[in-house]
Design a protein around this motif. Sequence first.
Motif, mmCIF file in Angstrom:
data_model
loop_
_atom_site.group_PDB
_atom_site.id
_atom_site.type_symbol
_atom_site.label_atom_id
_atom_site.label_comp_id
_atom_site.label_asym_id
_atom_site.label_seq_id
_atom_site.Cartn_x
_atom_site.Cartn_y
_atom_site.Cartn_z
ATOM 1 N N ARG A 1 33.412 84.098 61.608
ATOM 2 C CA ARG A 1 34.067 83.151 60.697
ATOM 3 C C ARG A 1 33.855 83.446 59.218
ATOM 4 N NH1 ARG A 1 36.007 78.608 62.569
ATOM 5 N NH2 ARG A 1 35.320 77.371 60.806
ATOM 6 N N GLY A 2 33.047 84.436 58.901
ATOM 7 C CA GLY A 2 32.744 84.719 57.503
ATOM 8 C C GLY A 2 31.636 83.813 56.992
ATOM 9 N N HIS A 3 31.470 83.795 55.685
ATOM 10 C CA HIS A 3 30.426 82.984 55.058
ATOM 11 C C HIS A 3 30.620 81.514 55.441
ATOM 12 C CE1 HIS A 3 28.107 80.916 51.987
ATOM 13 N NE2 HIS A 3 27.460 82.052 51.811
ATOM 14 N N PRO A 4 29.534 80.795 55.713
ATOM 15 C CA PRO A 4 29.683 79.395 56.146
ATOM 16 C C PRO A 4 30.447 78.485 55.183
ATOM 17 C CG PRO A 4 27.476 80.153 56.615
ATOM 18 C CD PRO A 4 28.146 81.249 55.827
ATOM 19 N N ARG A 5 30.226 78.580 53.886
ATOM 20 C CA ARG A 5 30.942 77.751 52.900
ATOM 21 C C ARG A 5 31.147 76.314 53.400
ATOM 22 N NH1 ARG A 5 34.909 82.448 52.942
ATOM 23 N NH2 ARG A 5 35.909 81.031 54.364
ATOM 24 N N LEU A 6 30.069 75.651 53.706
ATOM 25 C CA LEU A 6 30.158 74.335 54.344
ATOM 26 C C LEU A 6 30.971 73.314 53.557
ATOM 27 C CD1 LEU A 6 26.599 73.832 55.850
ATOM 28 C CD2 LEU A 6 28.688 74.608 56.971
#
Length: 131
Positions: free
Chosen positions: A74-79
């Motif tokens: 999914r790539g970087h979490p970037r919540l």
Amino acid sequence: MRSGDFAPPPKSFWQDVGGRATFERLVRAFYAGVANDPPLLALYPEQDLEPAIQRLTGFLEQYWGGPTTYSEQRGHPRLRMRHMPFAVTFDARDRWLTHMRAAVDTLQLPPLQEQLLWDYLERAAHAMVNA
């Protein structure tokens, strides 16, 4: 230690608490609560919660020192960015925390591990409020 002897690498929190099995138990217990909370459930666009279960399990595993499958898929979490399409209100946060607290309690972790886990989950929940 003799020359050529190596100390084993330090264990991660993920390993210490039981690896994937523990995080999957946590997340499944959490989503069992969500499934019975209509206002919170309304924030989940998918009828089937299994994809959400897998995403949260993977995220938590990676965060706590387990496999990096989440980022690989999914790539970087970037919540905060990932939660922006949803109105995460104080009420939604509190409902989320109620179900997550119940789920953490099912794990029966040693007190220090439980506190480390809970502190992170509580901070993360507060950070997601956007409405």
